[in-house]
Write an enzyme that holds these catalytic residues in place. Structure first.
Site, mmCIF file in Angstrom:
data_model
loop_
_atom_site.group_PDB
_atom_site.id
_atom_site.type_symbol
_atom_site.label_atom_id
_atom_site.label_comp_id
_atom_site.label_asym_id
_atom_site.label_seq_id
_atom_site.Cartn_x
_atom_site.Cartn_y
_atom_site.Cartn_z
ATOM 1 C CE LYS A 5 -8.068 0.095 -2.624
ATOM 2 N NZ LYS A 5 -7.629 -0.675 -1.476
ATOM 3 C CG ASP A 50 -2.126 -0.858 1.064
ATOM 4 O OD1 ASP A 50 -2.338 -1.327 -0.059
ATOM 5 O OD2 ASP A 50 -2.855 -1.043 2.045
ATOM 6 C CG MET A 56 -8.778 7.158 6.102
ATOM 7 S SD MET A 56 -9.606 5.815 5.263
ATOM 8 C CE MET A 56 -10.123 4.795 6.635
HETATM 9 C C1 LIG Z 1 -6.867 3.295 4.976
HETATM 10 S S1 LIG Z 1 -6.512 3.754 6.635
HETATM 11 C C2 LIG Z 1 -5.450 2.430 7.079
HETATM 12 C C3 LIG Z 1 -5.231 2.290 8.554
HETATM 13 C C4 LIG Z 1 -4.250 1.193 8.916
HETATM 14 N N1 LIG Z 1 -4.734 -0.105 8.526
HETATM 15 C C5 LIG Z 1 -3.879 1.183 10.405
HETATM 16 O O1 LIG Z 1 -4.209 0.225 11.110
HETATM 17 O O2 LIG Z 1 -3.225 2.140 10.837
HETATM 18 C C6 LIG Z 1 -5.403 5.115 6.404
HETATM 19 C C7 LIG Z 1 -5.475 6.110 7.545
HETATM 20 O O3 LIG Z 1 -4.730 5.635 8.653
HETATM 21 C C8 LIG Z 1 -4.195 6.733 9.359
HETATM 22 N N2 LIG Z 1 -2.729 6.594 9.417
HETATM 23 C C9 LIG Z 1 -2.005 5.583 8.919
HETATM 24 N N3 LIG Z 1 -0.695 5.737 9.215
HETATM 25 C C10 LIG Z 1 -0.598 6.876 9.925
HETATM 26 C C11 LIG Z 1 0.464 7.577 10.535
HETATM 27 N N4 LIG Z 1 1.732 7.136 10.478
HETATM 28 N N5 LIG Z 1 0.200 8.723 11.220
HETATM 29 C C12 LIG Z 1 -1.057 9.177 11.311
HETATM 30 N N6 LIG Z 1 -2.120 8.570 10.742
HETATM 31 C C13 LIG Z 1 -1.899 7.430 10.072
HETATM 32 C C14 LIG Z 1 -4.648 7.990 8.649
HETATM 33 O O4 LIG Z 1 -5.857 8.426 9.232
HETATM 34 C C15 LIG Z 1 -4.867 7.468 7.242
HETATM 35 O O5 LIG Z 1 -5.734 8.299 6.512
#
Ligand SMILES: C[S@@+](CC[C@H](N)C(=O)[O-])C[C@H]1O[C@@H](n2cnc3c(N)ncnc32)[C@H](O)[C@@H]1O
Length: 237
Positions: free
Chosen positions: A55, A33, A165
């Site tokens: 995506k 991803d 998100m």
């Molecule tokens: C499609 S979701 C996936 C979440 C992922 N599966 C998880 O468990 O962290 C993507 C969202 O995760 C959050 N996100 C992922 N990595 C991040 C990070 N290092 N810092 C802050 N937010 C993060 C944000 O809100 C982003 O828009």
């Protein structure tokens, strides 16, 4: 061989699990991803086939093509690692991929990852269930039930709200929560790119959330604990 649905953690290389590391190092195929960092991808063997299927937020949904790619490679008998940011099953569509692989008769194993939902607040020194400040935590996607007026009541009752998100909808989220009865002075923290060198933390009130200059990926934390900073001290034992 098997398709491994693997969580890559929130970003930092050393927040990868040992199991994830071992699988990445012996992968024949890696399908990853957008949020998987370069230093983690550098662990992939040079001989492996690597597919970036990230995506773009708001972009086209290529999930069918990803499913087809996983099934095709899964059937070759090679070691396929499907690498996803955070945990594959926290807003990661891991369940859908697992179901498609199962229906296609492809063996599959899951490896949990550290989710940004909890790692990002902690990286900012925020203990999401700090005793005396929060009696629980609710994790939602801004694309899902963040519009539910019930959320205002839950935060007012002492639950911490963690929103994934949510950057693009932050003004609407704030408005909806206040309209739902949440005190406009309720603390908010936004943690961008948690656990990476670009990490940034912004603190405000829910009333000020819409005006904060923040970018994706970020976690929004709402509730009393959002004003706390474990790293900076100031917590009651
Ligand atoms: C499609 S979701 C996936 C979440 C992922 N599966 C998880 O468990 O962290 C993507 C969202 O995760 C959050 N996100 C992922 N990595 C991040 C990070 N290092 N810092 C802050 N937010 C993060 C944000 O809100 C982003 O828009």
């Amino acid at each position: 061989m098997t398709v491994y649905l693997v969580g890559a953690g929130p970003g930092a290389l050393d927040l990868l699990t040992v199991r994830a590391l071992r699988l990445i190092e012996r992968a024949d195929v890696v399908v990853h991803d957008r949020l998987v960092g370069e230093d983690i991808l550098a662990l992939v063997p040079a001989t492996a086939a690597v597919y970036d299927v990230g995506k773009v937020p708001g972009g086209p949904d290529n999930q069918d093509a990803i499913n087809e790619l996983l099934v095709r490679h899964g059937r070759t008998g090679r070691a396929v690692v499907r690498l996803k940011g955070g945990d594959p099953f926290v807003f990661g569509r891991g369940g859908e991929e697992l179901a498609v692989l199962g229906a296609a008769g492809v063996a599959c194993e899951v490896v949990p990852g550290i989710t940004s939902a909890f790692a990002a607040p902690l990286a900012a020194g925020i203990p999401v269930t700090h005793r005396g400040a929060a009696c629980g935590v609710v994790v939602v996607s801004a694309r899902g039930c963040a519009r539910d007026p019930e959320l205002s009541r839950l935060v007012a009752a002492g639950l911490t709200l963690v929103i994934l998100m949510g950057v693009a909808r932050r003004a609407a989220i704030a408005r909806e929560l206040i309209e739902g009865g949440l005190d406009p002075s309720t603390p908010v923290a936004v943690v961008e790119r948690a656990s990476t060198p670009e990490q940034r933390v912004s603190r405000a009130t829910i009333e000020e959330l819409g005006a904060l200059r923040v970018d994706s990926p970020a976690i929004i934390v709402i509730g009393e604990v959002a004003a706390l900073d474990l790293a900076g001290g100031g917590l009651e034992p």
